[in-house]
Motif scaffolding. Structure first.
Motif, mmCIF file in Angstrom:
data_model
loop_
_atom_site.group_PDB
_atom_site.id
_atom_site.type_symbol
_atom_site.label_atom_id
_atom_site.label_comp_id
_atom_site.label_asym_id
_atom_site.label_seq_id
_atom_site.Cartn_x
_atom_site.Cartn_y
_atom_site.Cartn_z
ATOM 1 N N LYS A 50 0.827 -1.212 0.000
ATOM 2 C CA LYS A 50 0.000 0.000 0.000
ATOM 3 C C LYS A 50 0.856 1.254 0.000
ATOM 4 C CE LYS A 50 -3.999 -2.106 2.210
ATOM 5 N NZ LYS A 50 -4.834 -2.163 3.404
ATOM 6 N N VAL A 51 1.961 1.238 0.747
ATOM 7 C CA VAL A 51 2.869 2.392 0.785
ATOM 8 C C VAL A 51 3.480 2.599 -0.601
ATOM 9 C CG1 VAL A 51 5.087 3.228 1.695
ATOM 10 C CG2 VAL A 51 3.377 2.282 3.248
ATOM 11 N N ALA A 52 3.918 1.518 -1.221
ATOM 12 C CA ALA A 52 4.516 1.621 -2.565
ATOM 13 C C ALA A 52 3.496 2.158 -3.563
ATOM 14 C CB ALA A 52 5.035 0.261 -3.008
ATOM 15 N N TRP A 53 2.261 1.673 -3.479
ATOM 16 C CA TRP A 53 1.209 2.148 -4.385
ATOM 17 C C TRP A 53 0.948 3.629 -4.156
ATOM 18 C CZ3 TRP A 53 -3.556 4.082 -2.756
ATOM 19 C CH2 TRP A 53 -4.430 4.419 -3.789
ATOM 20 N N ALA A 54 0.797 4.038 -2.891
ATOM 21 C CA ALA A 54 0.521 5.439 -2.578
ATOM 22 C C ALA A 54 1.682 6.338 -2.993
ATOM 23 C CB ALA A 54 0.233 5.600 -1.086
ATOM 24 N N ASP B 165 -3.169 8.475 2.076
ATOM 25 C CA ASP B 165 -2.906 7.027 2.043
ATOM 26 C C ASP B 165 -1.447 6.738 2.362
ATOM 27 O OD1 ASP B 165 -5.385 5.903 1.494
ATOM 28 O OD2 ASP B 165 -5.163 6.194 -0.671
ATOM 29 N N TYR B 166 -0.566 7.494 1.776
ATOM 30 C CA TYR B 166 0.864 7.298 1.998
ATOM 31 C C TYR B 166 1.219 7.548 3.466
ATOM 32 C CZ TYR B 166 5.898 7.892 1.736
ATOM 33 O OH TYR B 166 7.251 7.775 1.950
ATOM 34 N N LYS B 167 0.761 8.687 4.004
ATOM 35 C CA LYS B 167 1.091 9.057 5.381
ATOM 36 C C LYS B 167 0.543 8.042 6.382
ATOM 37 C CE LYS B 167 1.501 14.020 4.751
ATOM 38 N NZ LYS B 167 0.951 15.335 5.113
ATOM 39 N N GLU B 168 -0.705 7.634 6.192
ATOM 40 C CA GLU B 168 -1.329 6.691 7.114
ATOM 41 C C GLU B 168 -0.636 5.331 7.075
ATOM 42 O OE1 GLU B 168 -3.823 4.855 9.902
ATOM 43 O OE2 GLU B 168 -3.288 6.940 9.540
ATOM 44 N N ASN B 169 -0.339 4.839 5.892
ATOM 45 C CA ASN B 169 0.296 3.531 5.780
ATOM 46 C C ASN B 169 1.752 3.552 6.241
ATOM 47 O OD1 ASN B 169 -1.807 1.684 4.830
ATOM 48 N ND2 ASN B 169 -1.924 3.095 3.097
ATOM 49 N N LYS B 170 2.446 4.663 6.089
ATOM 50 C CA LYS B 170 3.803 4.786 6.642
ATOM 51 C C LYS B 170 3.737 4.756 8.169
ATOM 52 C CE LYS B 170 7.446 5.680 5.105
ATOM 53 N NZ LYS B 170 8.614 4.842 4.830
ATOM 54 N N ARG B 171 2.714 5.403 8.733
ATOM 55 C CA ARG B 171 2.533 5.393 10.185
ATOM 56 C C ARG B 171 2.263 3.957 10.658
ATOM 57 N NH1 ARG B 171 -1.249 5.003 13.738
ATOM 58 N NH2 ARG B 171 -2.950 4.905 12.243
ATOM 59 N N LEU B 172 1.404 3.245 9.936
ATOM 60 C CA LEU B 172 1.123 1.847 10.270
ATOM 61 C C LEU B 172 2.387 0.996 10.188
ATOM 62 C CD1 LEU B 172 -2.294 1.001 8.561
ATOM 63 C CD2 LEU B 172 -1.747 0.910 10.991
ATOM 64 N N LEU B 173 3.178 1.236 9.165
ATOM 65 C CA LEU B 173 4.421 0.485 8.981
ATOM 66 C C LEU B 173 5.372 0.712 10.153
ATOM 67 C CD1 LEU B 173 5.356 -1.438 6.807
ATOM 68 C CD2 LEU B 173 6.422 0.475 5.631
ATOM 69 N N ARG B 174 5.466 1.939 10.634
ATOM 70 C CA ARG B 174 6.309 2.236 11.802
ATOM 71 C C ARG B 174 5.791 1.507 13.038
ATOM 72 N NH1 ARG B 174 6.222 7.309 9.409
ATOM 73 N NH2 ARG B 174 4.596 8.065 10.824
ATOM 74 N N GLN B 175 4.464 1.485 13.216
ATOM 75 C CA GLN B 175 3.880 0.780 14.365
ATOM 76 C C GLN B 175 4.154 -0.721 14.280
ATOM 77 O OE1 GLN B 175 -0.259 1.881 14.219
ATOM 78 N NE2 GLN B 175 0.046 3.611 15.614
ATOM 79 N N ILE B 176 3.996 -1.283 13.108
ATOM 80 C CA ILE B 176 4.257 -2.714 12.911
ATOM 81 C C ILE B 176 5.715 -3.024 13.225
ATOM 82 C CG2 ILE B 176 4.412 -4.570 11.192
ATOM 83 C CD1 ILE B 176 2.007 -3.144 9.779
ATOM 84 N N ASP B 177 6.623 -2.226 12.676
ATOM 85 C CA ASP B 177 8.052 -2.457 12.906
ATOM 86 C C ASP B 177 8.407 -2.345 14.392
ATOM 87 O OD1 ASP B 177 8.449 -2.935 10.232
ATOM 88 O OD2 ASP B 177 9.268 -0.946 9.792
ATOM 89 N N SER B 178 7.790 -1.403 15.075
ATOM 90 C CA SER B 178 8.033 -1.246 16.506
ATOM 91 C C SER B 178 7.551 -2.483 17.263
ATOM 92 C CB SER B 178 7.313 0.003 17.009
ATOM 93 O OG SER B 178 7.433 0.110 18.399
ATOM 94 N N ARG B 179 6.363 -2.966 16.931
ATOM 95 C CA ARG B 179 5.818 -4.150 17.602
ATOM 96 C C ARG B 179 6.650 -5.391 17.286
ATOM 97 N NH1 ARG B 179 3.220 -5.862 22.077
ATOM 98 N NH2 ARG B 179 2.079 -7.765 21.654
ATOM 99 N N VAL B 180 7.119 -5.516 16.045
ATOM 100 C CA VAL B 180 7.961 -6.658 15.656
ATOM 101 C C VAL B 180 9.261 -6.649 16.463
ATOM 102 C CG1 VAL B 180 9.399 -7.563 13.768
ATOM 103 C CG2 VAL B 180 6.986 -7.040 13.365
#
Length: 163
Positions: A32-36, A47-62
């Motif tokens: 989704k980030v690549a598409w946005a 879309d880009y900003k929201e999905n980048k934020r989600l990606l940061r949250q995922i990486d933090s949780r991982v």
């Protein structure tokens, strides 16, 4: 300070969450980030900003899960525990008015989303350790000291009535 103890079921749940985040959710959000990003101007691209934020949250949780999985100590049931309250026990308690509660004593990583689990670090769990059926114990609460009685103790993944 959090206790580094966990049940085998709790460890499996953490591993499943890590696997899902890393193998399914993160790749989906990355697409989704690549598409946005391909749409051009990123400064006003929600879309880009929201999905980048989600990606940061995922990486933090991982990162957290990887460190936590390495740090925890799995506590397995031992027959010597029968009859006494230890880590992993399902306990039914009764107060002086006859109201009962049932819960399992688990690690702090396992209590989220469960109303029938309490952390080994909780005052109630600490007061219950090594107690036997019929024992009385007290716990200090904001409303004052409360006395409870141990009704039953069971070990296993499921509560006694769900076996």
């Amino acid at each position: 300070m959090r206790t580094n103890l966990i049940t085998p079921e709790g460890l499996e749940k953490l591993k499943k969450e890590l696997d899902y985040l890393w193998r399914e959710y993160r790749p989906d959000i990355t697409k989704k980030v690549a598409w946005a990003a391909s749409l051009g101007d990123r400064s006003e691209n929600a879309d880009y900003k929201e999905n980048k934020r989600l990606l940061r949250q995922i990486d933090s949780r991982v990162r957290f899960l990887r460190k936590r999985i390495d740090a925890v100590k799995v506590v397995h049931y031992a027959p010597a525990q029968d009859g006494r309250v230890f880590f992993g026990a399902w306990v039914v308690i009764e107060d002086e008015q006859g109201a009962t509660r049932q819960f399992r004593i688990v690690g702090p990583d396992e209590i989220y989303g469960r109303t029938d689990y309490i952390s080994i670090d909780a005052p109630m769990a600490r007061a219950l350790l090594k107690k036997e059926e019929g024992d009385e114990f007290s716990v200090s609460t904001p409303a004052g000291t409360k006395t409870w009685f141990v009704v039953s103790i069971h070990y296993g993944e499921t509560p006694p009535e769900n076996r």
